[in-house]
Design an enzyme around this catalytic site. Structure first.
Site, short mmCIF file in Angstrom:
data_model
loop_
_atom_site.label_atom_id
_atom_site.label_comp_id
_atom_site.label_asym_id
_atom_site.label_seq_id
_atom_site.Cartn_x
_atom_site.Cartn_y
_atom_site.Cartn_z
N LYS A 20 6.31 -9.27 9.17
CA LYS A 20 5.68 -8.24 8.35
C LYS A 20 4.20 -8.52 8.13
CE LYS A 20 7.09 -7.57 3.96
NZ LYS A 20 6.05 -7.40 2.92
N SER A 21 3.86 -9.76 7.83
CA SER A 21 2.46 -10.11 7.60
C SER A 21 1.61 -9.85 8.83
CB SER A 21 2.34 -11.58 7.19
OG SER A 21 2.93 -11.83 5.95
N ARG A 25 -1.40 -6.85 9.75
CA ARG A 25 -2.72 -7.25 10.26
C ARG A 25 -2.98 -6.70 11.65
NH1 ARG A 25 -0.98 -10.67 6.48
NH2 ARG A 25 -2.46 -11.89 5.23
N SER A 166 -3.50 -17.82 -2.20
CA SER A 166 -3.06 -16.48 -1.80
C SER A 166 -3.72 -16.07 -0.50
CB SER A 166 -3.40 -15.46 -2.89
OG SER A 166 -3.19 -14.14 -2.42
N GLN A 168 -3.37 -13.17 0.77
CA GLN A 168 -3.83 -11.80 0.59
C GLN A 168 -5.24 -11.76 0.02
OE1 GLN A 168 -0.91 -9.69 -1.72
NE2 GLN A 168 0.70 -9.92 -0.20
N ASP A 312 7.45 -16.94 -0.03
CA ASP A 312 8.33 -15.77 0.04
C ASP A 312 9.79 -16.15 0.24
OD1 ASP A 312 6.34 -13.90 -0.37
OD2 ASP A 312 5.90 -13.67 1.76
N ARG A 385 13.40 -9.03 -1.40
CA ARG A 385 13.85 -10.39 -1.09
C ARG A 385 14.96 -10.84 -2.04
NH1 ARG A 385 10.68 -11.42 3.00
NH2 ARG A 385 8.46 -10.92 2.92
#
Length: 427
Positions: A20-21, A25, A166, A168, A312, A385
């Site tokens: 997903k990450s 991107r 982080s 993000q 996560d 999750r």
């Protein structure tokens, strides 16, 4: 939703869906690069679709051709001012990373999300981006969404120590730095996932890194690329844990991403005595085929620099710890309180209801293993999750069923989750 329980064993092979990450991107870099980007293995989850929709509203052509996504990038200068607000749904990644892109555009735009995202603090990106010259207004001191963001094509470079670990926040500043004249310098609190740095290099950009220190000099132009996205280890984590704790299980997981900043869960499994074997490794795509088998586990401590490498995965690791002998301590993980939910509180609440001896800490949990799990009714609070963790936990319940509220959130990251579970049950 009434969950399946008392499953005898899980066996078979699953191909893990795209990371997903990296999927977020890949779309972002394709949109801000010049030329065509071809993406194979993109995760078609609600979160990633929110990122696609946002760039389509900014005039970027993104479409499917057979098994690939194509992005026709026109560079930063080719982005067009959206005619309506950008809806990020449940995706904090979309909101924070796009804020870095939009900081360098001479527009005013509103970024909004669902009820869960609207509770997540955005001050952590607002503060550095405002230092660079953008203006960001959210709700209250923590800048909760929706955000009103006014960008500037004349951003200034900064030196900034990240107060939280982080990826993000780091990425938002790097995206702004790509549009800024001069050198932007960052220092991480702890090394976090490095997909943004890897992709800057892949798309022809320049970035320097020395341990926790990162510098990027702008402005830069990027070029479209072809890329294949490895599987998401955060999704694989649920099957890794299921294979370890459901007696008699043996699962093969294909296409698991093994980026060095994301493999903390494999280190934890090894420390707990779990059996996970590498059947093959693809060094170019940083992916592997893994085989996991039911194992006798022991408690461990999870803390320090290991935390950003498995942040996560901590909800499902908490379940793993509940089936180990002895005590597992998770600490230095206060960031868990600022995810889709306060994951420390919600995980502790659900596992307690299921019979686990677990104590929440300000920055983690203490879990005493060896307790049988029992049927109950729980609410995942629309956290994908935690919902998936509960589904795996329910497999161990011997009598009765677990009633789960909020299971629909699973589609935000793993649309095929229940189909894959059925495959393993029926193999």
């Amino acid at each position: 939703m009434l969950l399946k329980s008392n499953v005898k064993a899980l066996k078979g092979t699953i191909r893990v869906p795209g990371d997903k990450s990296i999927s977020h991107r890949a779309i972002i870099f394709g949109a801000i690069a010049e030329g065509l980007t071809e993406i194979e293995g993109l995760l078609e989850s609600q979160d990633v679709l929110a990122t696609i929709s946002a760039f389509q509203k900014m005039g970027v052509r993104i479409y499917q051709n057979k098994n690939r996504y194509l992005v026709e990038g026109q560079g930063f200068a080719g982005l067009k001012e959206p005619q309506s607000s950008l809806d990020m749904g449940n995706s904090g990644t979309s909101m924070r990373l796009l804020a870095g892109i939009l900081a360098g555009q001479d527009w005013t735009v509103t970024l909004k999300g669902d009820a869960s995202l609207s509770k997540r603090p955005m001050d952590r990106i607002a503060i550095p981006l405002e230092l660079m010259g953008a203006k960001i207004q959210g709700q209250g001191q923590r800048h909760l969404p929706p955000l009103n963001l006014k960008g500037s094509s004349k951003l200034k470079a900064i030196s900034y120590d990240l107060p939280v670990a982080s990826a993000q926040v780091k990425s938002a500043i790097l995206f702004a730095g790509l549009q800024t004249t001069g050198q932007t310098q960052l220092k991480e609190k702890a090394i976090t996932r490095n997909h943004t740095e890897d992709m800057i290099r892949l798309f022809g950009g320049r970035i320097e890194q020395n341990g926790k220190k990162i510098s990027i000099t702008g402005p830069q132009k990027l070029k479209g690329q072809k890329l294949r996205i490895p599987g998401d280890i955060s999704s694989a984590a649920f099957w890794l844990v299921a294979g370890l704790i459901v007696p008699g299980s043996q699962i093969i997981l294909e296409n698991v991403g093994i980026n060095e900043t994301r493999t903390g869960i494999l280190d934890v499994i090894k420390a707990m005595g779990g059996q996970v074997n590498y059947l093959s490794v693809d060094a170019k795509s940083k992916s592997a085929t893994l085989e996991v088998s039911y194992s006798q586990l022991k408690g461990t401590e999870i803390s320090g620099d290991l935390i950003p490498r498995l942040i996560d995965e901590l909800p499902i690791i908490a379940l793993l710890a509940s089936q180990a002998q002895g005590q597992t301590v998770i600490k230095d993980a206060e960031e868990l309180r600022y995810k889709e939910t306060d994951r420390i509180s919600v995980v502790t609440d659900i596992l307690k209801k299921m019979g686990v001896q677990i104590q929440d800490l300000p920055d983690g949990m203490i879990i005493t293993g060896g307790q049988p799990l029992k049927a109950c009714q729980v609410d995942a609070q629309l956290d994908h999750r935690i919902a998936m963790m509960t589904v795996i936990a329910a497999l161990l319940v011997k009598e009765g069923n677990v009633q789960l509220e909020g299971a629909e959130a699973i589609a935000t990251s793993y649309p095929e989750f229940f189909k894959d579970l059925e495959r393993l049950e029926n193999a």
